[in-house]
Design a protein around this motif. Structure first.
Motif, mmCIF file in Angstrom:
data_model
loop_
_atom_site.group_PDB
_atom_site.id
_atom_site.type_symbol
_atom_site.label_atom_id
_atom_site.label_comp_id
_atom_site.label_asym_id
_atom_site.label_seq_id
_atom_site.Cartn_x
_atom_site.Cartn_y
_atom_site.Cartn_z
ATOM 1 N N ASP A 41 27.025 -16.677 8.990
ATOM 2 C CA ASP A 41 27.930 -15.351 8.767
ATOM 3 C C ASP A 41 28.467 -14.623 8.893
ATOM 4 O OD1 ASP A 41 29.272 -15.593 6.273
ATOM 5 O OD2 ASP A 41 28.352 -18.219 6.281
ATOM 6 N N GLY A 42 29.251 -13.715 9.561
ATOM 7 C CA GLY A 42 29.221 -12.637 9.297
ATOM 8 C C GLY A 42 29.211 -11.789 7.722
ATOM 9 N N ARG A 43 29.717 -12.598 7.238
ATOM 10 C CA ARG A 43 30.071 -12.171 5.886
ATOM 11 C C ARG A 43 28.947 -12.359 5.224
ATOM 12 N NH1 ARG A 43 33.996 -15.618 1.773
ATOM 13 N NH2 ARG A 43 35.414 -14.551 3.438
ATOM 14 N N SER A 44 28.318 -13.018 5.648
ATOM 15 C CA SER A 44 26.368 -13.339 4.763
ATOM 16 C C SER A 44 26.070 -12.621 5.063
ATOM 17 C CB SER A 44 26.378 -14.773 4.960
ATOM 18 O OG SER A 44 26.964 -15.997 4.227
ATOM 19 N N ALA A 45 26.006 -11.896 6.771
ATOM 20 C CA ALA A 45 25.342 -10.807 6.961
ATOM 21 C C ALA A 45 25.017 -9.692 5.842
ATOM 22 C CB ALA A 45 25.815 -10.543 8.641
ATOM 23 N N VAL A 46 26.486 -8.966 6.234
ATOM 24 C CA VAL A 46 26.522 -7.805 5.474
ATOM 25 C C VAL A 46 26.113 -8.040 3.342
ATOM 26 C CG1 VAL A 46 28.631 -7.337 4.309
ATOM 27 C CG2 VAL A 46 29.038 -7.458 6.648
ATOM 28 N N GLU A 47 26.085 -9.047 3.326
ATOM 29 C CA GLU A 47 25.403 -9.897 2.362
ATOM 30 C C GLU A 47 23.954 -9.571 2.348
ATOM 31 O OE1 GLU A 47 27.366 -13.206 1.143
ATOM 32 O OE2 GLU A 47 29.350 -12.318 0.563
ATOM 33 N N ALA A 48 23.080 -10.076 3.023
ATOM 34 C CA ALA A 48 22.254 -9.711 3.287
ATOM 35 C C ALA A 48 21.703 -8.727 3.653
ATOM 36 C CB ALA A 48 22.115 -11.112 4.361
ATOM 37 N N ALA A 49 22.538 -8.022 4.457
ATOM 38 C CA ALA A 49 21.756 -6.986 4.843
ATOM 39 C C ALA A 49 21.936 -5.447 3.603
ATOM 40 C CB ALA A 49 22.664 -6.418 5.823
ATOM 41 N N ARG A 50 22.967 -5.834 2.724
ATOM 42 C CA ARG A 50 23.043 -5.286 2.344
ATOM 43 C C ARG A 50 21.938 -5.075 0.279
ATOM 44 N NH1 ARG A 50 29.953 -4.611 1.366
ATOM 45 N NH2 ARG A 50 29.498 -3.108 3.143
ATOM 46 N N ARG A 51 21.413 -6.651 0.368
ATOM 47 C CA ARG A 51 20.498 -6.582 -0.486
ATOM 48 C C ARG A 51 18.717 -6.672 -0.155
ATOM 49 N NH1 ARG A 51 22.156 -11.655 -0.356
ATOM 50 N NH2 ARG A 51 20.185 -12.635 0.466
ATOM 51 N N VAL A 65 34.366 -16.245 9.577
ATOM 52 C CA VAL A 65 34.234 -15.801 8.250
ATOM 53 C C VAL A 65 34.575 -14.472 8.780
ATOM 54 C CG1 VAL A 65 33.585 -15.795 6.129
ATOM 55 C CG2 VAL A 65 33.291 -17.646 7.410
ATOM 56 N N VAL A 66 33.428 -13.906 9.216
ATOM 57 C CA VAL A 66 33.419 -12.384 9.159
ATOM 58 C C VAL A 66 32.929 -12.340 10.808
ATOM 59 C CG1 VAL A 66 32.904 -10.234 9.067
ATOM 60 C CG2 VAL A 66 34.229 -11.047 7.208
ATOM 61 N N ASP A 67 33.454 -12.153 12.043
ATOM 62 C CA ASP A 67 32.792 -12.053 13.416
ATOM 63 C C ASP A 67 32.048 -10.303 13.399
ATOM 64 O OD1 ASP A 67 33.956 -9.221 13.804
ATOM 65 O OD2 ASP A 67 35.653 -10.290 15.310
ATOM 66 N N GLY A 68 30.576 -10.399 14.053
ATOM 67 C CA GLY A 68 29.791 -10.027 14.546
ATOM 68 C C GLY A 68 30.246 -7.816 14.778
ATOM 69 N N ILE A 69 31.297 -8.241 15.249
ATOM 70 C CA ILE A 69 32.218 -6.715 15.486
ATOM 71 C C ILE A 69 32.415 -5.919 13.683
ATOM 72 C CG2 ILE A 69 34.197 -5.374 16.432
ATOM 73 C CD1 ILE A 69 34.017 -7.254 18.613
ATOM 74 N N GLU A 70 32.932 -6.904 13.247
ATOM 75 C CA GLU A 70 33.453 -6.630 11.101
ATOM 76 C C GLU A 70 32.470 -6.482 10.637
ATOM 77 O OE1 GLU A 70 35.317 -5.186 8.767
ATOM 78 O OE2 GLU A 70 36.089 -5.337 10.581
ATOM 79 N N ALA A 71 31.227 -7.222 10.694
ATOM 80 C CA ALA A 71 30.280 -6.952 10.042
ATOM 81 C C ALA A 71 29.146 -6.045 10.783
ATOM 82 C CB ALA A 71 29.122 -8.370 10.374
ATOM 83 N N THR A 72 29.211 -5.357 12.040
ATOM 84 C CA THR A 72 28.967 -4.497 12.353
ATOM 85 C C THR A 72 28.993 -3.001 12.297
ATOM 86 O OG1 THR A 72 27.580 -5.272 13.841
ATOM 87 C CG2 THR A 72 27.778 -2.943 14.476
ATOM 88 N N ARG A 73 31.018 -3.226 11.933
ATOM 89 C CA ARG A 73 30.665 -2.109 11.304
ATOM 90 C C ARG A 73 31.330 -1.657 9.518
ATOM 91 N NH1 ARG A 73 36.123 -3.748 13.218
ATOM 92 N NH2 ARG A 73 35.802 -2.090 15.191
ATOM 93 N N GLN A 74 31.254 -2.860 9.310
ATOM 94 C CA GLN A 74 30.703 -2.569 7.854
ATOM 95 C C GLN A 74 29.534 -2.095 7.926
ATOM 96 O OE1 GLN A 74 31.919 -5.715 4.986
ATOM 97 N NE2 GLN A 74 33.560 -6.169 6.537
ATOM 98 N N LEU A 75 28.334 -2.313 7.932
ATOM 99 C CA LEU A 75 27.209 -2.196 7.987
ATOM 100 C C LEU A 75 26.476 -0.567 8.875
ATOM 101 C CD1 LEU A 75 25.512 -5.364 8.444
ATOM 102 C CD2 LEU A 75 26.046 -4.439 6.003
#
Length: 230
Positions: A41-51, A65-75
């Motif tokens: 899911d997007g939230r896990s994607a953001v957390e994993a990418a930052r880690r 949870v969080v879609d790929g667009i928002e996850a992309t925007r955050q990262l």
């Protein structure tokens, strides 16, 4: 001692377990790649990418949870301290938000039905710091989603600022990039050398303060230099 470069570290973000497993199999089989993590899911994607700090993130758009667009925007968006390199893998039959993903900071996109070799090459391309805007896919995007590509800012000043910043030839090259042409195709169309096209592309990105070719396409549409119905 081996002089081989370190493997490309890939993070896979895909909610369908079967598809995710397929990506793992494809990338793990490459001698120059290493799958360092997965996210469903997007939230896990953001957390994993930052880690994990992967070299390339393979991102689906439609995730819970969080879609790929928002996850992309955050990262990879404007607020990201160190923008991640993200390859969006999607299908036009389902996803209508590819353009938004590119605006959010994605380095490129491919269709989910792309051959494995194309997917692998896409990751390598983005890992090198190049944008992946496959010409055929770009033309499909323009044809299917003209409405999504209409300029958000048709003001005369926005377009005039862009025109003033570039030479006539650079504007011609930008128009061809936005139309989905590769450097080789632009070279043929404008009767110039491929290396010359590459130089023009670099100048365009520098003058307009753009990160990559993808952002150049987005800007061209947003200011009305070209349109989805051209």
């Amino acid at each position: 001692m081996s002089d081989s470069p370190p493997p490309i570290r890939v993070l896979i973000c895909e909610d369908q377990a079967l598809v995710r497993a397929g990506y793992v199999t494809i990338f793990s089989a490459q001698p120059d790649m290493e799958v360092v993590g997965e996210a469903a899911d997007g939230r896990s994607a953001v957390e994993a990418a930052r880690r994990l700090r992967p070299d390339v993130i393979v991102m689906d758009i439609r995730m819970p949870v969080v879609d790929g667009i928002e996850a992309t925007r955050q990262l990879a968006g404007p607020d990201a301290t160190v923008p991640a390199k993200i390859l969006v893998v999607t299908t036009f039959n389902v996803d209508e938000y590819v353009y938004e993903a590119l605006r959010a900071g994605a380095s490129g996109f491919l269709l989910k039905d792309a051959p494995p070799a194309e997917l692998v090459n896409g990751v390598r391309t983005i890992a090198r710091g190049e944008a992946l805007l496959a010409p055929a896919v770009t033309r499909t995007l323009i044809g299917h989603y003209a409405e999504h590509l209409r300029p958000a800012d048709r003001s005369r000043s926005a377009r005039e600022d862009l025109v003033r910043a570039l030479t006539r030839r650079e504007l011609e090259v930008l128009e061809q990039i936005a139309a989905g042409l590769s450097n080789a195709e632009i070279a043929v169309k404008l009767s110039i050398a491929s290396e010359t096209v590459k130089t023009y592309v670099s100048r365009i990105l520098m003058k307009l303060h753009l990160r990559d070719r993808v952002q150049a396409v987005v800007l061209a549409y947003r200011v009305g230099l070209v349109s989805g119905t051209d």
